[in-house]
Scaffold this motif. Sequence first.
Motif, PDB file in Angstrom:
ATOM      1  N   LEU A 226      35.820  51.602  50.035  1.00 42.75           N
ATOM      2  CA  LEU A 226      36.604  52.496  49.170  1.00 42.75           C
ATOM      3  C   LEU A 226      36.794  51.902  47.779  1.00 42.75           C
ATOM      4  CD1 LEU A 226      39.321  53.857  51.618  1.00 42.75           C
ATOM      5  CD2 LEU A 226      37.483  55.137  50.506  1.00 42.75           C
ATOM      6  N   THR A 227      37.009  50.591  47.704  1.00 46.15           N
ATOM      7  CA  THR A 227      37.158  49.937  46.401  1.00 46.15           C
ATOM      8  C   THR A 227      35.890  50.087  45.584  1.00 46.15           C
ATOM      9  OG1 THR A 227      38.711  48.335  47.316  1.00 46.15           O
ATOM     10  CG2 THR A 227      37.650  47.744  45.251  1.00 46.15           C
ATOM     11  N   GLU A 228      34.749  49.870  46.218  1.00 48.48           N
ATOM     12  CA  GLU A 228      33.481  50.010  45.506  1.00 48.48           C
ATOM     13  C   GLU A 228      33.228  51.448  45.088  1.00 48.48           C
ATOM     14  OE1 GLU A 228      29.986  48.206  47.009  1.00 48.48           O
ATOM     15  OE2 GLU A 228      31.038  46.404  47.668  1.00 48.48           O
ATOM     16  N   TYR A 229      33.536  52.398  45.956  1.00 41.91           N
ATOM     17  CA  TYR A 229      33.291  53.808  45.652  1.00 41.91           C
ATOM     18  C   TYR A 229      34.196  54.301  44.529  1.00 41.91           C
ATOM     19  CZ  TYR A 229      32.934  58.842  46.254  1.00 41.91           C
ATOM     20  OH  TYR A 229      32.755  60.185  46.037  1.00 41.91           O
ATOM     21  N   LEU A 230      35.478  53.957  44.593  1.00 41.44           N
ATOM     22  CA  LEU A 230      36.434  54.479  43.615  1.00 41.44           C
ATOM     23  C   LEU A 230      36.365  53.768  42.265  1.00 41.44           C
ATOM     24  CD1 LEU A 230      39.509  55.027  45.964  1.00 41.44           C
ATOM     25  CD2 LEU A 230      37.915  56.744  45.078  1.00 41.44           C
ATOM     26  N   SER A 231      36.003  52.479  42.256  1.00 42.47           N
ATOM     27  CA  SER A 231      35.979  51.748  40.989  1.00 42.47           C
ATOM     28  C   SER A 231      34.593  51.695  40.362  1.00 42.47           C
ATOM     29  CB  SER A 231      36.494  50.317  41.194  1.00 42.47           C
ATOM     30  OG  SER A 231      35.577  49.562  41.952  1.00 42.47           O
TER      31      SER A 231
ATOM     32  N   HIS B 208      33.702  41.816  41.643  1.00 36.85           N
ATOM     33  CA  HIS B 208      33.816  42.162  40.227  1.00 36.85           C
ATOM     34  C   HIS B 208      35.130  42.883  39.949  1.00 36.85           C
ATOM     35  CE1 HIS B 208      29.330  41.711  40.270  1.00 36.85           C
ATOM     36  NE2 HIS B 208      29.680  40.977  39.228  1.00 36.85           N
ATOM     37  N   PHE B 209      35.586  43.682  40.875  1.00 40.62           N
ATOM     38  CA  PHE B 209      36.837  44.418  40.706  1.00 40.62           C
ATOM     39  C   PHE B 209      38.016  43.459  40.518  1.00 40.62           C
ATOM     40  CE2 PHE B 209      40.620  46.503  42.510  1.00 40.62           C
ATOM     41  CZ  PHE B 209      40.680  47.629  41.691  1.00 40.62           C
ATOM     42  N   TYR B 210      38.022  42.382  41.278  1.00 40.99           N
ATOM     43  CA  TYR B 210      39.106  41.392  41.172  1.00 40.99           C
ATOM     44  C   TYR B 210      38.793  40.279  40.186  1.00 40.99           C
ATOM     45  CZ  TYR B 210      41.343  43.607  45.136  1.00 40.99           C
ATOM     46  OH  TYR B 210      41.962  44.512  45.960  1.00 40.99           O
ATOM     47  N   ASN B 211      37.728  40.428  39.407  1.00 40.15           N
ATOM     48  CA  ASN B 211      37.320  39.452  38.392  1.00 40.15           C
ATOM     49  C   ASN B 211      37.055  38.070  38.972  1.00 40.15           C
ATOM     50  OD1 ASN B 211      36.735  40.424  35.921  1.00 40.15           O
ATOM     51  ND2 ASN B 211      38.807  40.226  35.098  1.00 40.15           N
ATOM     52  N   LEU B 212      36.456  38.017  40.159  1.00 40.75           N
ATOM     53  CA  LEU B 212      36.117  36.746  40.772  1.00 40.75           C
ATOM     54  C   LEU B 212      34.692  36.317  40.439  1.00 40.75           C
ATOM     55  CD1 LEU B 212      37.752  37.282  44.265  1.00 40.75           C
ATOM     56  CD2 LEU B 212      38.642  35.980  42.342  1.00 40.75           C
TER      57      LEU B 212
END
Length: 66
Positions: free
Chosen positions: A42-47, A53-57
């Motif tokens: 869901l995180t990958e689909y929505l963002s 990458h979403f959490y800047n890691l």
Amino acid sequence: MTTSPKAPATAVNLNSWRWGFTPQAESWNGRFAMLGFVAALLTEYLSGQGVLHFYNLVQTVTTVVK
């Protein structure tokens, strides 16, 4: 040879929370893994980007070709 009678498996026994390496722990581990996997999807689909990458890691590497 004497065998001890075994208690029948019930929903209460299979879903109870116990510590250690038990079949119940493996069931809970699988359930939490499925929830984590769905949350990552869901995180990958929505963002529109991966979880790391979403959490800047992880930083995106760009190559410049001249």
